[in-house]
Design a protein around this motif. Sequence first.
Motif, PDB file in Angstrom:
ATOM      1  N   GLY A  25      20.509   5.900  13.332  1.00 21.26           N
ATOM      2  CA  GLY A  25      21.570   5.251  14.103  1.00 21.26           C
ATOM      3  C   GLY A  25      21.087   3.973  14.761  1.00 21.26           C
ATOM      4  O   GLY A  25      21.803   2.963  14.784  1.00 21.26           O
ATOM      5  N   ALA A  26      19.875   3.993  15.289  1.00 20.93           N
ATOM      6  CA  ALA A  26      19.311   2.790  15.907  1.00 20.93           C
ATOM      7  C   ALA A  26      19.087   1.696  14.869  1.00 20.93           C
ATOM      8  O   ALA A  26      19.353   0.517  15.133  1.00 20.93           O
ATOM      9  CB  ALA A  26      17.999   3.131  16.608  1.00 20.93           C
ATOM     10  N   LEU A  27      18.602   2.051  13.685  1.00 18.25           N
ATOM     11  CA  LEU A  27      18.383   1.057  12.633  1.00 18.25           C
ATOM     12  C   LEU A  27      19.694   0.435  12.160  1.00 18.25           C
ATOM     13  O   LEU A  27      19.782  -0.784  11.986  1.00 18.25           O
ATOM     14  CB  LEU A  27      17.644   1.684  11.458  1.00 18.25           C
ATOM     15  CG  LEU A  27      16.179   2.028  11.692  1.00 18.25           C
ATOM     16  CD1 LEU A  27      15.612   2.795  10.498  1.00 18.25           C
ATOM     17  CD2 LEU A  27      15.371   0.770  11.951  1.00 18.25           C
ATOM     18  N   ARG A  31      20.761  -3.546  12.795  1.00 18.10           N
ATOM     19  CA  ARG A  31      21.109  -4.416  11.664  1.00 18.10           C
ATOM     20  C   ARG A  31      22.505  -5.011  11.845  1.00 18.10           C
ATOM     21  O   ARG A  31      22.701  -6.205  11.645  1.00 18.10           O
ATOM     22  CB  ARG A  31      21.028  -3.603  10.376  1.00 18.10           C
ATOM     23  CG  ARG A  31      21.331  -4.344   9.153  1.00 18.10           C
ATOM     24  CD  ARG A  31      20.181  -5.220   8.772  1.00 18.10           C
ATOM     25  NE  ARG A  31      20.469  -5.779   7.462  1.00 18.10           N
ATOM     26  CZ  ARG A  31      19.855  -6.797   6.960  1.00 18.10           C
ATOM     27  NH1 ARG A  31      18.876  -7.357   7.618  1.00 18.10           N
ATOM     28  NH2 ARG A  31      20.176  -7.257   5.796  1.00 18.10           N
ATOM     29  N   ALA A  32      23.464  -4.193  12.217  1.00 13.53           N
ATOM     30  CA  ALA A  32      24.833  -4.664  12.411  1.00 13.53           C
ATOM     31  C   ALA A  32      24.926  -5.639  13.582  1.00 13.53           C
ATOM     32  O   ALA A  32      25.602  -6.675  13.496  1.00 13.53           O
ATOM     33  CB  ALA A  32      25.767  -3.480  12.640  1.00 13.53           C
ATOM     34  N   ALA A  37      25.590 -11.071  15.628  1.00 16.41           N
ATOM     35  CA  ALA A  37      25.151 -12.132  16.535  1.00 16.41           C
ATOM     36  C   ALA A  37      24.861 -13.418  15.773  1.00 16.41           C
ATOM     37  O   ALA A  37      25.198 -14.512  16.244  1.00 16.41           O
ATOM     38  CB  ALA A  37      23.916 -11.685  17.308  1.00 16.41           C
ATOM     39  N   ASP A  38      24.255 -13.320  14.598  1.00 22.15           N
ATOM     40  CA  ASP A  38      24.002 -14.506  13.780  1.00 22.15           C
ATOM     41  C   ASP A  38      25.305 -15.172  13.345  1.00 22.15           C
ATOM     42  O   ASP A  38      25.434 -16.402  13.384  1.00 22.15           O
ATOM     43  CB  ASP A  38      23.172 -14.158  12.548  1.00 22.15           C
ATOM     44  CG  ASP A  38      21.709 -13.898  12.875  1.00 22.15           C
ATOM     45  OD1 ASP A  38      21.266 -14.271  13.984  1.00 22.15           O
ATOM     46  OD2 ASP A  38      21.014 -13.327  12.007  1.00 22.15           O
ATOM     47  N   ALA A  39      26.279 -14.382  12.916  1.00 19.88           N
ATOM     48  CA  ALA A  39      27.569 -14.936  12.496  1.00 19.88           C
ATOM     49  C   ALA A  39      28.280 -15.598  13.671  1.00 19.88           C
ATOM     50  O   ALA A  39      28.867 -16.682  13.521  1.00 19.88           O
ATOM     51  CB  ALA A  39      28.438 -13.840  11.897  1.00 19.88           C
TER      52      ALA A  39
END
Length: 62
Positions: A25-27, A31-32, A37-39
């Motif tokens: 769940g943390a991984l 990733r999401a 944040a990048d988008a």
Amino acid sequence: MPLRSRLYNVLFRRTSTFALTIVLGALVFERAFDQGADAFYEHLNHGKLWKHIKHKYETEEK
């Protein structure tokens, strides 16, 4: 209530599956969140980043 009890029996009953659920769940969350944040950053700074304006400053060398 059946969904809750099934979820408990499959994922949270044993310590090993509970720990694996937490790690996975943390991984997935990391990733999401990173991609989101990048988008968001690229959307806010569209036209200001190097990849958007490099064609103005690069010259073709032969």
